[in-house]
Scaffold this motif. Structure first.
Motif, PDB file in Angstrom:
ATOM      1  N   ASN A 152       0.826  -1.222   0.000  1.00  0.00           N
ATOM      2  CA  ASN A 152       0.000   0.000   0.000  1.00  0.00           C
ATOM      3  C   ASN A 152       0.853   1.261   0.000  1.00  0.00           C
ATOM      4  O   ASN A 152       0.528   2.239   0.664  1.00  0.00           O
ATOM      5  N   THR A 153       1.926   1.245  -0.766  1.00  0.00           N
ATOM      6  CA  THR A 153       2.827   2.400  -0.797  1.00  0.00           C
ATOM      7  C   THR A 153       2.427   3.441  -1.847  1.00  0.00           C
ATOM      8  O   THR A 153       3.156   4.409  -2.066  1.00  0.00           O
ATOM      9  N   THR A 154       1.278   3.277  -2.452  1.00  0.00           N
ATOM     10  CA  THR A 154       0.819   4.193  -3.502  1.00  0.00           C
ATOM     11  C   THR A 154       0.792   5.639  -3.025  1.00  0.00           C
ATOM     12  O   THR A 154       0.265   5.944  -1.953  1.00  0.00           O
ATOM     13  N   VAL A 155       1.353   6.522  -3.826  1.00  0.00           N
ATOM     14  CA  VAL A 155       1.293   7.965  -3.601  1.00  0.00           C
ATOM     15  C   VAL A 155       0.858   8.617  -4.910  1.00  0.00           C
ATOM     16  O   VAL A 155       1.413   8.317  -5.972  1.00  0.00           O
ATOM     17  N   THR A 156      -0.146   9.486  -4.858  1.00  0.00           N
ATOM     18  CA  THR A 156      -0.654  10.147  -6.061  1.00  0.00           C
ATOM     19  C   THR A 156      -0.582  11.670  -5.902  1.00  0.00           C
ATOM     20  O   THR A 156      -0.332  12.181  -4.809  1.00  0.00           O
ATOM     21  N   ASP A 157      -0.860  12.373  -7.011  1.00  0.00           N
ATOM     22  CA  ASP A 157      -0.925  13.836  -6.954  1.00  0.00           C
ATOM     23  C   ASP A 157      -2.364  14.329  -7.064  1.00  0.00           C
ATOM     24  O   ASP A 157      -2.612  15.484  -7.411  1.00  0.00           O
ATOM     25  N   ASP A 158      -3.341  13.458  -6.737  1.00  0.00           N
ATOM     26  CA  ASP A 158      -4.744  13.838  -6.901  1.00  0.00           C
ATOM     27  C   ASP A 158      -5.157  14.999  -5.998  1.00  0.00           C
ATOM     28  O   ASP A 158      -5.971  15.848  -6.393  1.00  0.00           O
ATOM     29  N   VAL A 159      -4.639  15.049  -4.768  1.00  0.00           N
ATOM     30  CA  VAL A 159      -4.955  16.189  -3.896  1.00  0.00           C
ATOM     31  C   VAL A 159      -4.449  17.485  -4.522  1.00  0.00           C
ATOM     32  O   VAL A 159      -5.160  18.500  -4.569  1.00  0.00           O
ATOM     33  N   GLN A 160      -3.226  17.463  -5.020  1.00  0.00           N
ATOM     34  CA  GLN A 160      -2.649  18.634  -5.686  1.00  0.00           C
ATOM     35  C   GLN A 160      -3.494  19.043  -6.888  1.00  0.00           C
ATOM     36  O   GLN A 160      -3.761  20.240  -7.103  1.00  0.00           O
ATOM     37  N   ARG A 161      -3.937  18.078  -7.672  1.00  0.00           N
ATOM     38  CA  ARG A 161      -4.733  18.367  -8.871  1.00  0.00           C
ATOM     39  C   ARG A 161      -6.041  19.058  -8.518  1.00  0.00           C
ATOM     40  O   ARG A 161      -6.466  19.993  -9.213  1.00  0.00           O
ATOM     41  N   VAL A 162      -6.689  18.605  -7.463  1.00  0.00           N
ATOM     42  CA  VAL A 162      -7.998  19.155  -7.103  1.00  0.00           C
ATOM     43  C   VAL A 162      -7.876  20.468  -6.339  1.00  0.00           C
ATOM     44  O   VAL A 162      -8.601  21.437  -6.611  1.00  0.00           O
ATOM     45  N   LEU A 163      -6.955  20.523  -5.378  1.00  0.00           N
ATOM     46  CA  LEU A 163      -6.884  21.669  -4.472  1.00  0.00           C
ATOM     47  C   LEU A 163      -5.878  22.723  -4.910  1.00  0.00           C
ATOM     48  O   LEU A 163      -5.879  23.841  -4.377  1.00  0.00           O
ATOM     49  N   GLY A 164      -4.990  22.356  -5.850  1.00  0.00           N
ATOM     50  CA  GLY A 164      -3.976  23.316  -6.281  1.00  0.00           C
ATOM     51  C   GLY A 164      -2.881  23.540  -5.259  1.00  0.00           C
ATOM     52  O   GLY A 164      -2.166  24.550  -5.310  1.00  0.00           O
ATOM     53  N   ARG A 165      -2.738  22.621  -4.333  1.00  0.00           N
ATOM     54  CA  ARG A 165      -1.680  22.678  -3.318  1.00  0.00           C
ATOM     55  C   ARG A 165      -1.320  21.262  -2.916  1.00  0.00           C
ATOM     56  O   ARG A 165      -2.082  20.316  -3.139  1.00  0.00           O
ATOM     57  N   ALA A 166      -0.162  21.128  -2.290  1.00  0.00           N
ATOM     58  CA  ALA A 166       0.258  19.814  -1.811  1.00  0.00           C
ATOM     59  C   ALA A 166      -0.578  19.393  -0.606  1.00  0.00           C
ATOM     60  O   ALA A 166      -1.115  20.239   0.117  1.00  0.00           O
ATOM     61  N   PRO A 167      -0.701  18.097  -0.371  1.00  0.00           N
ATOM     62  CA  PRO A 167      -1.400  17.638   0.833  1.00  0.00           C
ATOM     63  C   PRO A 167      -0.658  18.103   2.082  1.00  0.00           C
ATOM     64  O   PRO A 167       0.563  18.289   2.079  1.00  0.00           O
ATOM     65  N   TRP A 168      -1.402  18.265   3.180  1.00  0.00           N
ATOM     66  CA  TRP A 168      -0.771  18.585   4.454  1.00  0.00           C
ATOM     67  C   TRP A 168       0.116  17.418   4.882  1.00  0.00           C
ATOM     68  O   TRP A 168      -0.253  16.259   4.736  1.00  0.00           O
ATOM     69  N   ALA A 169       1.274  17.730   5.423  1.00  0.00           N
ATOM     70  CA  ALA A 169       2.187  16.703   5.905  1.00  0.00           C
ATOM     71  C   ALA A 169       1.664  16.101   7.202  1.00  0.00           C
ATOM     72  O   ALA A 169       0.937  16.755   7.969  1.00  0.00           O
ATOM     73  N   TYR A 170       2.061  14.852   7.465  1.00  0.00           N
ATOM     74  CA  TYR A 170       1.660  14.205   8.719  1.00  0.00           C
ATOM     75  C   TYR A 170       2.133  15.023   9.919  1.00  0.00           C
ATOM     76  O   TYR A 170       1.418  15.143  10.920  1.00  0.00           O
ATOM     77  N   ALA A 171       3.319  15.621   9.815  1.00  0.00           N
ATOM     78  CA  ALA A 171       3.842  16.427  10.924  1.00  0.00           C
ATOM     79  C   ALA A 171       2.918  17.591  11.243  1.00  0.00           C
ATOM     80  O   ALA A 171       2.746  17.958  12.413  1.00  0.00           O
ATOM     81  N   GLN A 172       2.295  18.181  10.218  1.00  0.00           N
ATOM     82  CA  GLN A 172       1.366  19.284  10.456  1.00  0.00           C
ATOM     83  C   GLN A 172       0.128  18.782  11.191  1.00  0.00           C
ATOM     84  O   GLN A 172      -0.377  19.443  12.112  1.00  0.00           O
ATOM     85  N   TRP A 173      -0.365  17.617  10.786  1.00  0.00           N
ATOM     86  CA  TRP A 173      -1.521  17.051  11.490  1.00  0.00           C
ATOM     87  C   TRP A 173      -1.168  16.821  12.964  1.00  0.00           C
ATOM     88  O   TRP A 173      -1.963  17.133  13.852  1.00  0.00           O
ATOM     89  N   VAL A 174       0.018  16.285  13.228  1.00  0.00           N
ATOM     90  CA  VAL A 174       0.437  16.042  14.614  1.00  0.00           C
ATOM     91  C   VAL A 174       0.484  17.349  15.395  1.00  0.00           C
ATOM     92  O   VAL A 174      -0.030  17.436  16.524  1.00  0.00           O
TER      93      VAL A 174
END
Length: 291
Positions: free
Chosen positions: A252-274
């Motif tokens: 399950n190591t899949t990584v996509t750019d779908d969040v970037q495509r929809v939101l126009g920004r990179a996904p929030w990092a796990y560190a930010q969520w923490v």
């Protein structure tokens, strides 16, 4: 009016808040309205998937609906009924929360849980979008008590990485699909920017906490005993064990750019969520958190 089912959950709750912030009219569907904490202006309605009249009433005068269902062995699939109710009520747009890997033959049974719901949405004749998120950053809240008390955190999936995603990013993509036809007919696989293992996440937590987070890798027998202690069915346990093994083996190591495509920004990092939820891992009462 936009209907949000699963409105008190990690994703549904974030969808409600973000829609309200955009000035949308929101109806929150929940089994216990009295216990639901919703932003001002949200219409909260009581409903249960097993109660068709309550579903029909919730769908009335709705333009778009966010569909959240948690299928499992032995649990009736409610998505087909939800879609039928939406069609009958004249709902125009559906956004279904599914799961990464749905329909993948390599995943066997547990990858098929959302297949009927996805197919019902595709066949509905309505405008639809399907979201397939990877592992949620908020899953590590299960470690909160152990971290607060200085106990080792249990590791089920070894060093297997996953595209861990902030639930708020999943909600943000859902909101875009709920308010616009721009995402019609799209299936988005939603992940963070990097694949993280459970030890990786523990390391991030340790950095943000400023103290070590120790690990307790669990054997298959230990996981089995824990699941049985929770009273889960053997069928469900078998699926969970195979899912854990799939992740542990790097499936399950899949990584996509779908969040970037929809939101126009990179996904929030796990560190930010923490950082945004640090109180859950430090306060003895778990802090007042929004996932």
């Amino acid at each position: 009016m936009i209907l949000v089912t699963g409105a008190t959950g990690a994703i549904g709750g974030a969808v409600v808040r973000q829609l309200v912030e955009r000035g949308e009219q929101v109806r929150a569907f929940t089994r216990n309205p009295q216990a639901a904490r919703m932003p001002e202006g949200v219409e909260v309605v009581r409903g249960d998937y097993a109660d068709p009249p309550s579903v029909a009433a919730a769908m009335a005068d709705v333009q778009a609906a966010f569909l959240v269902n948690i299928p499992a062995p032995g649990r009736p699939d409610s998505d087909v009924a939800l879609v039928a109710a939406a069609r009958s009520a004249g709902v125009r747009r559906l956004v279904k929360l599914s799961a990464i890997g749905t329909g993948d033959p390599a995943l066997q049974d547990f990858a098929n849980w959302h297949v009927p719901g996805e197919q019902a949405v595709r066949d509905s004749g309505l405008t639809w979008t399907i979201l397939r998120p990877s592992s949620f950053a908020s899953n590590t809240l299960a470690w909160a008590e152990a971290i607060r008390t200085g106990e080792p955190v249990p590791i089920r999936t070894g060093t297997g990485g996953q595209g861990v995603i902030d639930p708020r990013d999943v909600a943000a993509v859902a909101v875009e699909a709920l308010v616009s036809d721009e995402h019609a007919g799209q299936v988005y696989t939603l992940t963070g920017s990097v694949a993280l293992s459970e030890p990786d996440q523990a390391s991030v937590l340790a950095t943000e906490l400023g103290r070590p987070v120790t690990l307790a890798p669990l054997s298959q027998d230990a996981v089995l005993a824990h699941l049985r202690a929770r009273g889960l069915s053997e069928e469900y346990i078998d699926v969970v064990l195979r899912g854990s093994a799939f992740v542990r083996d790097g499936g399950n190591t899949t990584v996509t750019d779908d969040v970037q495509r929809v939101l126009g920004r990179a996904p929030w990092a796990y560190a930010q969520w923490v950082r945004d939820h640090l109180a859950a891992f430090t306060d003895e009462n778990g802090g007042a958190i929004e996932t």
